[in-house]
Design a protein around this motif. Structure first.
Motif, PDB file in Angstrom:
ATOM      1  N   MET A 129      -5.582   7.617   2.660  1.00 54.07           N
ATOM      2  CA  MET A 129      -6.355   8.624   3.389  1.00 54.07           C
ATOM      3  C   MET A 129      -5.455   9.771   3.845  1.00 54.07           C
ATOM      4  O   MET A 129      -5.785  10.960   3.694  1.00 54.07           O
ATOM      5  CB  MET A 129      -7.048   7.984   4.594  1.00 54.07           C
ATOM      6  N   ALA A 130      -4.327   9.402   4.432  1.00 51.93           N
ATOM      7  CA  ALA A 130      -3.400  10.442   4.887  1.00 51.93           C
ATOM      8  C   ALA A 130      -2.912  11.282   3.712  1.00 51.93           C
ATOM      9  O   ALA A 130      -2.782  12.521   3.815  1.00 51.93           O
ATOM     10  CB  ALA A 130      -2.224   9.803   5.609  1.00 51.93           C
ATOM     11  N   VAL A 150      -4.753   3.533   5.552  1.00 50.93           N
ATOM     12  CA  VAL A 150      -4.098   4.664   6.201  1.00 50.93           C
ATOM     13  C   VAL A 150      -3.274   5.498   5.222  1.00 50.93           C
ATOM     14  O   VAL A 150      -3.301   6.749   5.270  1.00 50.93           O
ATOM     15  CB  VAL A 150      -3.230   4.178   7.387  1.00 50.93           C
ATOM     16  N   ALA A 151      -2.534   4.867   4.320  1.00 50.44           N
ATOM     17  CA  ALA A 151      -1.665   5.619   3.400  1.00 50.44           C
ATOM     18  C   ALA A 151      -2.469   6.488   2.434  1.00 50.44           C
ATOM     19  O   ALA A 151      -2.190   7.700   2.307  1.00 50.44           O
ATOM     20  CB  ALA A 151      -0.748   4.660   2.648  1.00 50.44           C
ATOM     21  N   ASN A 170       0.824  -1.212   0.000  1.00 50.60           N
ATOM     22  CA  ASN A 170       0.000   0.000   0.000  1.00 50.60           C
ATOM     23  C   ASN A 170       0.867   1.274   0.000  1.00 50.60           C
ATOM     24  O   ASN A 170       0.530   2.258  -0.654  1.00 50.60           O
ATOM     25  CB  ASN A 170      -0.910  -0.012   1.227  1.00 50.60           C
ATOM     26  N   THR A 228      -9.789  -0.922  -0.886  1.00 55.80           N
ATOM     27  CA  THR A 228      -9.874  -1.221   0.548  1.00 55.80           C
ATOM     28  C   THR A 228     -11.244  -1.768   0.929  1.00 55.80           C
ATOM     29  O   THR A 228     -11.368  -2.534   1.903  1.00 55.80           O
ATOM     30  CB  THR A 228      -9.570   0.052   1.361  1.00 55.80           C
ATOM     31  N   ILE A 244     -14.608   7.198   4.975  1.00 54.26           N
ATOM     32  CA  ILE A 244     -14.653   6.680   6.347  1.00 54.26           C
ATOM     33  C   ILE A 244     -16.074   6.303   6.727  1.00 54.26           C
ATOM     34  O   ILE A 244     -16.327   5.239   7.322  1.00 54.26           O
ATOM     35  CB  ILE A 244     -14.078   7.725   7.320  1.00 54.26           C
ATOM     36  N   ALA A 262      -7.042  -1.125   8.385  1.00 51.01           N
ATOM     37  CA  ALA A 262      -6.244   0.064   8.701  1.00 51.01           C
ATOM     38  C   ALA A 262      -4.975   0.108   7.868  1.00 51.01           C
ATOM     39  O   ALA A 262      -4.585   1.165   7.337  1.00 51.01           O
ATOM     40  CB  ALA A 262      -5.907   0.070  10.187  1.00 51.01           C
TER      41      ALA A 262
END
Length: 590
Positions: A142-143, A139-140, A90, A123, A175, A135
């Motif tokens: 989204m951030a 996470v990558a 990811n 995802t 989310i 997660a």
């Protein structure tokens, strides 16, 4: 740390690891396409460097997932290693998008957003999976969708702010969708687990029912053998007419109980899908005539006629299951006689011309002049434990299983069982599809065979292996009038030892016995370890479900008698098994 340990206790991670290992080609294809497309923006060198980093991360994931085996739960350490190995994949995709974003051409930022959004869409495949995997996958991207538009986007003004907040809204929506999908997935998982548990309970209940029916059959047949055997012995003794009538009522009641038991066993096997059909060459005309002959005395007792009408055009020799055809036909004749007070029953046999495959549709019609069946009950009479109404059940008896079993057997034979008419008498039509065969050639007849070949039972020495004392007395009582010599042992091992001494002409073998069962004893005999390997052996057992006779004959028994056994059946089996083996005949003389 309880939550940490519980995260790796989820066996769903094993399924994802196996898919990751198996579906590597499906991930390589879009990666190669992405590298080729982005090389036009970042250059061939960076594109190849990214591809090398992607292959390295996939290699780590493959190493972490190769130890997983289908059906074998993975260890917590294996699951942790797999999830951590999935993180570089990811991060590699997020890095590719970051390179595109950092280039001077603002148009490439759209490509970067497309990659991050694609990661978020991918995802969603893990909405059913543990939170740790979700997660690591989300996470990558989204951030990146929050950090890069806000902190690494050299643009100002309302349009730039709209773009920033729109991407933030994408993250927030993602989310929200993730949480909603995850809640729905949990409900679906709970429902699936509930359905799976219900299915297992249903299967377990069905297995328990089948076991109960089989055990009940065996345990009922053994005492019934003693009861009916002694009743048959009483019937042959010096009794007054009143006493003889009472004894015969006992026998009739015992036969009725055994018929109920047989019906329940057949229904159980049909529901479990364990009914085996035999395909053998039979003379259909003779099967029908024999079934009718079996009921002529019962028809004469009620002053009813019983007729058979066979269409000469109907094929005689077919490939079918004679036992099942006879079972259906006997049930229909029995019902016809039971519900008819005046007139009689007619059995009609006809068949269509064979098609291109040589298959003919056989049609058996059983017509009676009895009470008939009203239209409201035409379909209901084929339901289990059902008759036309309670009054019929009270006045004529029966369990209401005969037609249910008969229809199921007819459909297994490629046909059906239907009620055509019912007001003034009933007309049941039993159809089946059967391969038509040519009539077999009549072989040479040995004129020496006949009544002279029947053995003198008084000269026979019979060995019986039976552990039940009551059954020993029953068989001894049935055979004492013949004058034959009967030796009784209590298990298969004792039977083998007795046969090694020699001098016996035939063996009656129970199946379920202590020390050595009847099947093991038969194998020992047929192996020549107990004297004559060709010695006739008759299975005399409470295992009398449909298909048991064929099973025992295939094992090497010469005959099979299910308990409770009738005296005439026992004497006939002994006489036939003890008859000298036919001698080959010369087909030509010089």
């Amino acid at each position: 740390m309880k939550w940490w340990n519980s995260a790796w206790a989820d066996d769903r991670l094993d399924e994802v690891a196996l898919d990751t290992h198996r579906l590597l080609p499906s991930r390589l294809i879009p990666a190669v396409a992405a590298a080729a497309i982005t090389s036009m923006g970042v250059g061939l060198t960076l594109a190849l460097a990214w591809m090398a980093a992607f292959l390295l991360s996939e290699g780590l994931a493959r190493l972490a997932s190769r130890r997983f085996t289908p059906g074998v739960p993975g260890a917590p350490a294996m699951r942790q290693a797999f999830v951590l190995a999935a993180l570089p994949i990811n991060l590699t995709w997020a890095w590719l998008a970051a390179m595109l974003w950092m280039l001077p051409d603002n148009a490439l930022k759209l490509a970067a957003v497309a990659i991050w959004t694609g990661q978020l869409i991918y995802t969603q495949n893990f909405r059913h999976q543990p939170f740790a995997l979700l997660a690591v996958s989300a996470v990558a991207p989204m951030a990146s969708l929050i950090v890069f538009p806000i902190f690494v986007f050299d643009a100002h003004g309302p349009a730039a702010n709209v773009a920033r907040w729109s991407l933030a809204l994408v993250v927030a929506t993602t989310i929200n969708v993730m949480l909603t999908n995850r809640a729905a997935a949990k409900r679906m998982d709970a429902l699936t687990r509930g359905l799976r548990e219900e299915r297992e309970r249903a299967l377990e209940a069905n297995r328990a029912k089948s076991t109960f029916v089989a055990v009940t059959s065996h345990e009922l047949r053994t005492p019934m053998n003693g009861l009916l055997g002694m009743a048959y012995a009483l019937d042959r003794s010096n009794l007054s007419e009143t006493q003889r009538r009472h004894v015969r009522m006992m026998i009739k009641s015992g036969d009725s109980l055994m018929q109920v038991l047989n019906d329940v066993l057949d229904l159980s096997k049909i529901e479990a899908g364990k009914v085996d059909m035999e395909h053998t060459s039979i003379n259909l005309h003779e099967v029908v005539l024999a079934a009718a002959d079996a009921w002529r005395d019962a028809a004469a007792e009620k002053r009813l006629w019983l007729r058979t009408e066979i269409d000469p055009a109907c094929p005689a020799w077919v490939l079918a299951d004679p036992q099942r055809i006879r079972q259906v036909l006997m049930n229909l004749i029995s019902n016809g006689l039971k519900f008819t007070a005046a007139g009689g029953v007619t059995i009609q046999l006809s068949g269509s011309r064979p098609d291109d495959r040589g298959v003919s549709q056989i049609r058996l019609r059983v017509v009676d002049t009895g009470i008939g069946v009203t239209n409201a009950f035409h379909d209901r009479i084929f339901d289990s434990f059902t008759q036309a109404d309670d009054a019929v059940s009270r006045s004529h008896g029966g369990t209401g299983l005969g037609l249910t079993i008969s229809r199921a057997l007819a459909r297994q034979m490629g046909g059906d069982l239907k009620l055509e008419s019912g007001r003034d008498g009933a007309s049941f039509v039993f159809t089946l599809n059967a391969q038509v065969l040519a009539a077999p050639d009549a072989g040479p007849i040995d004129e020496r065979e006949g009544e002279d070949d029947l053995p003198d039972l008084s000269k026979l020495r019979v060995l019986m292996a039976e552990d039940n004392a009551i059954n020993q007395v029953v068989v001894r009582t049935m055979l004492e009038a013949t004058g034959l010599s009967l030796t009784v042992v209590e298990n298969g091992a004792a039977a083998v030892e007795s046969l090694r001494i020699g001098g016996y002409d035939l063996v009656l073998m129970d199946i379920n016995m202590p020390v050595m069962d009847g099947i093991t004893a038969l194998s020992t005999i047929r192996a020549g370890q107990a004297g004559d390997a060709e010695l006739p052996v008759i299975a005399l057992t409470a295992s009398a479900m449909a298909g048991d006779r064929e099973r025992f004959l295939a094992m090497g028994f010469d005959d099979h008698l299910g308990k409770p056994v009738r005296p005439m059946e026992l004497l006939t089996a002994i006489a036939c098994a003890s008859r000298p083996r036919p001698r080959p005949l010369a087909t030509a003389r010089s």
